[in-house]
Enzyme design. Structure first.
Site, short mmCIF file in Angstrom:
data_model
loop_
_atom_site.label_atom_id
_atom_site.label_comp_id
_atom_site.label_asym_id
_atom_site.label_seq_id
_atom_site.Cartn_x
_atom_site.Cartn_y
_atom_site.Cartn_z
CE LYS A 225 -73.54 11.38 -42.08
NZ LYS A 225 -72.16 11.75 -41.83
CD1 TRP B 17 -73.42 10.22 -35.44
CD2 TRP B 17 -71.88 11.67 -34.69
NE1 TRP B 17 -72.22 9.90 -36.02
CE2 TRP B 17 -71.24 10.77 -35.58
CE3 TRP B 17 -71.11 12.65 -34.09
CZ2 TRP B 17 -69.88 10.86 -35.88
CZ3 TRP B 17 -69.76 12.74 -34.39
CH2 TRP B 17 -69.16 11.85 -35.28
CG ASP C 41 -76.60 16.83 -36.11
OD1 ASP C 41 -76.55 16.99 -37.34
OD2 ASP C 41 -75.78 16.13 -35.48
N1 PMP Z 1 -74.00 14.60 -36.60
C1 PMP Z 1 -74.35 13.48 -37.25
C2 PMP Z 1 -75.79 13.08 -37.28
C3 PMP Z 1 -73.37 12.72 -37.91
O1 PMP Z 1 -73.73 11.62 -38.58
C4 PMP Z 1 -72.02 13.14 -37.86
C5 PMP Z 1 -70.91 12.40 -38.58
N2 PMP Z 1 -71.22 11.34 -39.31
C6 PMP Z 1 -71.70 14.30 -37.16
C7 PMP Z 1 -72.71 15.02 -36.55
C8 PMP Z 1 -70.28 14.80 -37.06
O2 PMP Z 1 -70.00 15.50 -38.20
P1 PMP Z 1 -68.54 16.02 -38.60
O3 PMP Z 1 -67.69 14.82 -38.82
O4 PMP Z 1 -68.81 16.81 -39.83
O5 PMP Z 1 -68.07 16.88 -37.48
#
Ligand code: PMP
Length: 376
Positions: free
Chosen positions: A193, A99, A169
């Site tokens: 989450k 990520w 993030d």
């Molecule tokens: N950042 C992290 C730390 C994640 O775990 C995730 C998805 N699991 C995301 C960003 C992406 O998020 P989204 O699917 O809501 O765009």
């Protein structure tokens, strides 16, 4: 059913039950929250109270603002560089895996001068760089990091310090433990989450950051626009926000706040890591100092055993244990909706599986006996 999915993840039982009870009548309106205009006073109130609950739980003072946006964590990857830097300007990122890598792609695409202030690629992203090793350019517009790496199962347990604004993030760990408002200028987390369901993303941002935005941006991508309209610039995802509002209420009133939630989450992680550390069948992948409290990534000796483990686990009611498709193996996600009891039950199941395996095929049992590992 025991839900260990990495997101969307399970909701606490009391929250799920209340959604069901209130589905056709939100606060005596005779309508579902899904059917009420976003300009109606009930929804205006819901938006304000969700922000207020966030503010209280995270202990944010007036210098912070809470925004409820759409687009998930992924849209923040684009909004952050678009709002806080111009093409060609320096922006620093910490590369801690999947990520984090995705968060770095957008500023590159947008022509920002991206540099890595730290990386854990050298050991396969099995750790997070120690905060004191982070090197930030003094002229960087900001430093971005992912506090909990959902895929690799690593987590910063101490935030780095920097002379530039830090943007985090926190999609997989905001609201899972106490928050340090001094550590960040902006933090964001999608809800699916620890804070509810997909559709809404919480952004907490210092007002001073909003004041420094200079870019001309499409309105929907401009933090200032959402702030000026108190998260009601365009139709907000009212049902998702309502679920977050319930989750935040549950965290405050039934759990007793984020310190109490953190204690529960540490207990859950400890039960599982203690078991993994004492086992000759499973191995925790992350280096101990960097282990994530919310995503426990582990392997078994062979791909065949991993497959069998996942199949038997699912038959026994333990779902969502497969590792992310990019790393394989197994992952148990212990978000706020997962109870201590379900982690205990998982450990009991893993123990039984391990015992069954040691009386198995010669290869598997030899590997277990010698502690030999299959390559990850
Ligand atoms: N950042 C992290 C730390 C994640 O775990 C995730 C998805 N699991 C995301 C960003 C992406 O998020 P989204 O699917 O809501 O765009």
């Amino acid at each position: 059913m025991f839900n260990f999915y990495a997101g969307p993840a399970g909701l606490p039982r009391p929250v799920a039950d209340r959604i069901q009870r209130e589905l056709s009548d939100f606060q005596g309106t005779g309508m579902s929250i899904m059917e009420i205009s976003h300009r109606a006073p009930q929804v205006e109130w819901l938006l304000a109270d969700t922000a207020a609950r966030t503010q209280r739980l995270l202990r944010l003072d007036e210098s912070y603002e809470v925004l409820l946006l759409q687009g998930g964590g992924s849209m923040q990857f684009a909004m952050v560089p678009m709002n806080f830097s111009a093409p060609g300007e320096p922006v620093d990122y910490i590369d801690t895996g999947y990520w984090a890598g995705r968060s770095i792609k957008d500023p590159r695409l947008l022509g920002r001068d991206v540099a890595l202030a730290g990386s854990s690629a050298d050991r396969g992203y099995t750790y997070v760089p120690p905060p004191e090793s982070i090197r930030v350019r003094p002229n960087a517009r900001y430093l971005h990091l992912v506090t909990n790496n959902t895929v690799e199962g690593t987590q910063f347990h101490r935030p780095p310090r920097a002379a530039v604004p830090i943007i985090a993030d926190m999609s997989s760990d905001l609201m899972s433990d106490v928050f340090d408002p001094d550590a960040y200028h902006l933090a964001y987390a999608h809800a699916q989450k620890n804070i509810g369901i997909a559709g809404v993303t919480l952004v907490v941002v210092r007002r001073s950051m909003l004041e420094r935005i200079e870019a001309e941006l499409p309105a929907v991508l401009d933090y200032r626009v959402h702030s000026a309209h108190r998260s009601n610039f365009h139709t907000p995802p009212t049902f998702a926000i309502y679920v977050s509002w319930l989750m935040l209420g549950w965290l405050a009133d039934e759990i007793g706040g984020l310190a109490a939630m953190g204690a529960i989450n540490r207990r859950k992680a400890q039960i599982l890591y203690d078991y993994l550390d004492g086992s000759s069948c499973y191995r925790a992948v992350a280096e101990p100092a960097s282990r994530s409290l919310t995503n426990v990534v582990f392997t078994l000796p062979t791909p065949e055993l991993t497959r069998r483990f996942l199949d038997e686990a699912e038959d026994a009611g333990f779902v969502g244990l497969a590792g992310h498709r990019t790393v394989g193996g197994c992952r148990a996600s212990l978000f706020n909706g997962v109870t201590v009891e379900s982690v205990r039950r998982l450990v009991d199941f893993m123990h039984d599986f391990e015992r069954g395996v040691s009386s198995l095929s010669p290869t598997a049992s030899r590997r277990l006996d010698t502690g030999e590992r299959s390559p990850r």
